[in-house]
Design a protein around this motif. Structure first.
Motif, PDB file in Angstrom:
ATOM      1  N   MET A   1       0.838  -1.176   0.000  1.00 29.56           N
ATOM      2  CA  MET A   1       0.000   0.000   0.000  1.00 29.56           C
ATOM      3  C   MET A   1       0.885   1.242   0.000  1.00 29.56           C
ATOM      4  O   MET A   1       1.835   1.341   0.767  1.00 29.56           O
ATOM      5  CB  MET A   1      -0.884  -0.014   1.248  1.00 29.56           C
ATOM      6  N   VAL A   2       0.575   2.173  -0.866  1.00 30.16           N
ATOM      7  CA  VAL A   2       1.266   3.454  -0.924  1.00 30.16           C
ATOM      8  C   VAL A   2       0.433   4.471  -0.162  1.00 30.16           C
ATOM      9  O   VAL A   2      -0.774   4.582  -0.361  1.00 30.16           O
ATOM     10  CB  VAL A   2       1.459   3.927  -2.391  1.00 30.16           C
ATOM     11  N   VAL A   3       1.073   5.208   0.742  1.00 24.53           N
ATOM     12  CA  VAL A   3       0.385   6.237   1.513  1.00 24.53           C
ATOM     13  C   VAL A   3       0.898   7.605   1.077  1.00 24.53           C
ATOM     14  O   VAL A   3       2.098   7.872   1.151  1.00 24.53           O
ATOM     15  CB  VAL A   3       0.609   6.060   3.035  1.00 24.53           C
ATOM     16  N   ASP A   4      -0.004   8.435   0.591  1.00 27.70           N
ATOM     17  CA  ASP A   4       0.323   9.827   0.280  1.00 27.70           C
ATOM     18  C   ASP A   4       0.062  10.626   1.554  1.00 27.70           C
ATOM     19  O   ASP A   4      -1.085  10.743   2.001  1.00 27.70           O
ATOM     20  CB  ASP A   4      -0.543  10.331  -0.870  1.00 27.70           C
ATOM     21  N   LEU A   5       1.109  11.152   2.162  1.00 26.02           N
ATOM     22  CA  LEU A   5       0.953  11.821   3.446  1.00 26.02           C
ATOM     23  C   LEU A   5       0.002  13.012   3.386  1.00 26.02           C
ATOM     24  O   LEU A   5      -0.815  13.202   4.292  1.00 26.02           O
ATOM     25  CB  LEU A   5       2.315  12.261   3.987  1.00 26.02           C
ATOM     26  N   ASN A   6       0.096  13.806   2.339  1.00 23.94           N
ATOM     27  CA  ASN A   6      -0.794  14.976   2.247  1.00 23.94           C
ATOM     28  C   ASN A   6      -2.253  14.546   2.216  1.00 23.94           C
ATOM     29  O   ASN A   6      -3.095  15.128   2.905  1.00 23.94           O
ATOM     30  CB  ASN A   6      -0.439  15.834   1.044  1.00 23.94           C
ATOM     31  N   ASP A   7      -2.567  13.510   1.445  1.00 21.37           N
ATOM     32  CA  ASP A   7      -3.942  12.994   1.402  1.00 21.37           C
ATOM     33  C   ASP A   7      -4.338  12.381   2.741  1.00 21.37           C
ATOM     34  O   ASP A   7      -5.464  12.560   3.207  1.00 21.37           O
ATOM     35  CB  ASP A   7      -4.095  11.942   0.298  1.00 21.37           C
ATOM     36  N   ALA A   8      -3.418  11.663   3.361  1.00 18.65           N
ATOM     37  CA  ALA A   8      -3.718  10.992   4.624  1.00 18.65           C
ATOM     38  C   ALA A   8      -4.047  11.994   5.728  1.00 18.65           C
ATOM     39  O   ALA A   8      -5.000  11.795   6.486  1.00 18.65           O
ATOM     40  CB  ALA A   8      -2.542  10.113   5.041  1.00 18.65           C
ATOM     41  N   TYR A   9      -3.296  13.080   5.810  1.00 19.65           N
ATOM     42  CA  TYR A   9      -3.580  14.081   6.853  1.00 19.65           C
ATOM     43  C   TYR A   9      -4.955  14.709   6.662  1.00 19.65           C
ATOM     44  O   TYR A   9      -5.590  15.118   7.627  1.00 19.65           O
ATOM     45  CB  TYR A   9      -2.507  15.165   6.889  1.00 19.65           C
TER      46      TYR A   9
END
Length: 120
Positions: A1-9
Protein backbone atom coordinates in the motif's frame (compact mmCIF):
# COMPACT_ATOMS: atom_id res chain seq x y z
CA UNK A 1 0.00 0.00 0.00
CA UNK A 2 1.27 3.45 -0.92
CA UNK A 3 0.38 6.24 1.51
CA UNK A 4 0.32 9.83 0.28
CA UNK A 5 0.95 11.82 3.45
CA UNK A 6 -0.79 14.98 2.25
CA UNK A 7 -3.94 12.99 1.40
CA UNK A 8 -3.72 10.99 4.62
CA UNK A 9 -3.58 14.08 6.85
CA UNK A 10 -6.76 15.33 5.16
CA UNK A 11 -8.58 12.27 6.56
CA UNK A 12 -7.84 13.43 10.11
CA UNK A 13 -10.39 16.02 11.21
CA UNK A 14 -9.43 16.66 14.84
CA UNK A 15 -6.31 17.45 16.81
CA UNK A 16 -4.47 14.92 19.00
CA UNK A 17 -6.27 12.00 17.32
CA UNK A 18 -3.53 9.72 15.92
CA UNK A 19 -4.50 7.48 12.99
CA UNK A 20 -2.60 4.32 12.08
CA UNK A 21 -1.17 4.68 8.58
CA UNK A 22 0.98 1.54 8.54
CA UNK A 23 2.47 -1.31 10.54
CA UNK A 24 5.86 -2.99 10.57
CA UNK A 25 7.61 -5.34 12.97
CA UNK A 26 5.12 -4.76 15.77
CA UNK A 27 5.30 -0.99 15.32
CA UNK A 28 2.58 1.42 14.29
CA UNK A 29 3.23 4.36 12.00
CA UNK A 30 0.74 6.98 13.17
CA UNK A 31 -0.22 10.34 11.71
CA UNK A 32 -1.69 13.17 13.73
CA UNK A 33 -2.63 16.79 13.36
CA UNK A 34 -1.81 18.66 16.54
CA UNK A 35 -2.21 22.11 18.00
CA UNK A 36 -1.84 23.39 21.56
CA UNK A 37 -0.47 21.41 24.50
CA UNK A 38 -0.74 17.67 25.06
CA UNK A 39 -0.67 15.95 28.46
CA UNK A 40 2.58 15.43 30.35
CA UNK A 41 3.23 11.69 30.21
CA UNK A 42 5.77 8.94 29.60
CA UNK A 43 5.78 5.44 28.15
CA UNK A 44 7.23 2.99 30.67
CA UNK A 45 8.45 0.38 28.20
CA UNK A 46 8.75 2.04 24.80
CA UNK A 47 10.62 4.74 22.95
CA UNK A 48 8.58 7.13 20.79
CA UNK A 49 9.74 8.75 17.56
CA UNK A 50 8.26 12.13 16.57
CA UNK A 51 8.75 13.18 12.92
CA UNK A 52 7.48 16.58 11.78
CA UNK A 53 5.97 16.55 8.30
CA UNK A 54 4.71 20.13 8.41
CA UNK A 55 4.86 22.90 11.01
CA UNK A 56 6.81 23.15 14.25
CA UNK A 57 6.72 20.92 17.33
CA UNK A 58 8.32 21.51 20.72
CA UNK A 59 8.77 18.54 23.02
CA UNK A 60 9.07 19.73 26.60
CA UNK A 61 10.98 17.69 29.17
CA UNK A 62 11.01 17.93 32.95
CA UNK A 63 14.65 16.92 33.38
CA UNK A 64 16.41 18.14 30.23
CA UNK A 65 16.37 20.84 27.60
CA UNK A 66 13.30 21.10 25.37
CA UNK A 67 13.59 20.01 21.72
CA UNK A 68 12.04 22.00 18.86
CA UNK A 69 11.52 20.27 15.51
CA UNK A 70 10.58 21.67 12.12
CA UNK A 71 9.52 19.97 8.88
CA UNK A 72 11.80 17.09 7.97
CA UNK A 73 13.23 16.60 11.48
CA UNK A 74 12.64 13.87 14.06
CA UNK A 75 13.48 13.11 17.67
CA UNK A 76 13.27 9.90 19.71
CA UNK A 77 11.95 10.22 23.27
CA UNK A 78 13.40 7.36 25.32
CA UNK A 79 11.16 5.05 27.36
CA UNK A 80 10.33 6.36 30.82
CA UNK A 81 11.08 10.03 30.05
CA UNK A 82 8.32 12.52 30.94
CA UNK A 83 7.49 14.71 27.97
CA UNK A 84 4.83 17.10 26.69
CA UNK A 85 4.37 17.76 22.96
CA UNK A 86 3.36 21.36 22.17
CA UNK A 87 2.50 23.06 18.86
CA UNK A 88 1.70 26.78 18.87
CA UNK A 89 -0.07 26.40 15.51
CA UNK A 90 -1.19 23.37 13.52
CA UNK A 91 1.55 20.81 13.05
CA UNK A 92 1.39 17.51 11.20
CA UNK A 93 3.44 14.73 12.75
CA UNK A 94 4.27 11.08 12.21
CA UNK A 95 4.86 8.79 15.18
CA UNK A 96 6.62 5.43 15.33
CA UNK A 97 5.90 3.34 18.43
CA UNK A 98 4.96 -0.20 19.47
CA UNK A 99 1.44 -1.14 18.37
CA UNK A 100 0.14 -1.46 21.94
CA UNK A 101 1.33 2.02 23.01
CA UNK A 102 -1.38 4.22 24.52
CA UNK A 103 -1.11 7.79 23.23
CA UNK A 104 -1.16 9.28 26.74
CA UNK A 105 1.20 6.67 28.16
CA UNK A 106 0.96 6.48 31.95
CA UNK A 107 -1.84 9.11 32.13
CA UNK A 108 -5.54 8.81 31.32
CA UNK A 109 -7.40 11.97 30.27
CA UNK A 110 -9.94 13.24 27.76
CA UNK A 111 -7.14 12.99 25.16
CA UNK A 112 -6.63 9.26 25.70
CA UNK A 113 -7.50 7.24 22.58
CA UNK A 114 -8.53 3.67 23.40
CA UNK A 115 -9.37 2.59 19.83
CA UNK A 116 -7.21 4.08 17.11
CA UNK A 117 -8.61 4.94 13.72
CA UNK A 118 -6.86 3.90 10.51
CA UNK A 119 -5.99 5.82 7.38
CA UNK A 120 -7.89 4.34 4.42
Amino acid sequence: MVVDLNDAYEQIDSYWDPHVAGELNGQHVKLARIEGEFDWHHHDESDELFFVHEGELTIRFRDREDVTLTAGQFHVVPAGVDHQPVAESECRIMLFEPADTLNTGNVESEKTIQEEKRIE
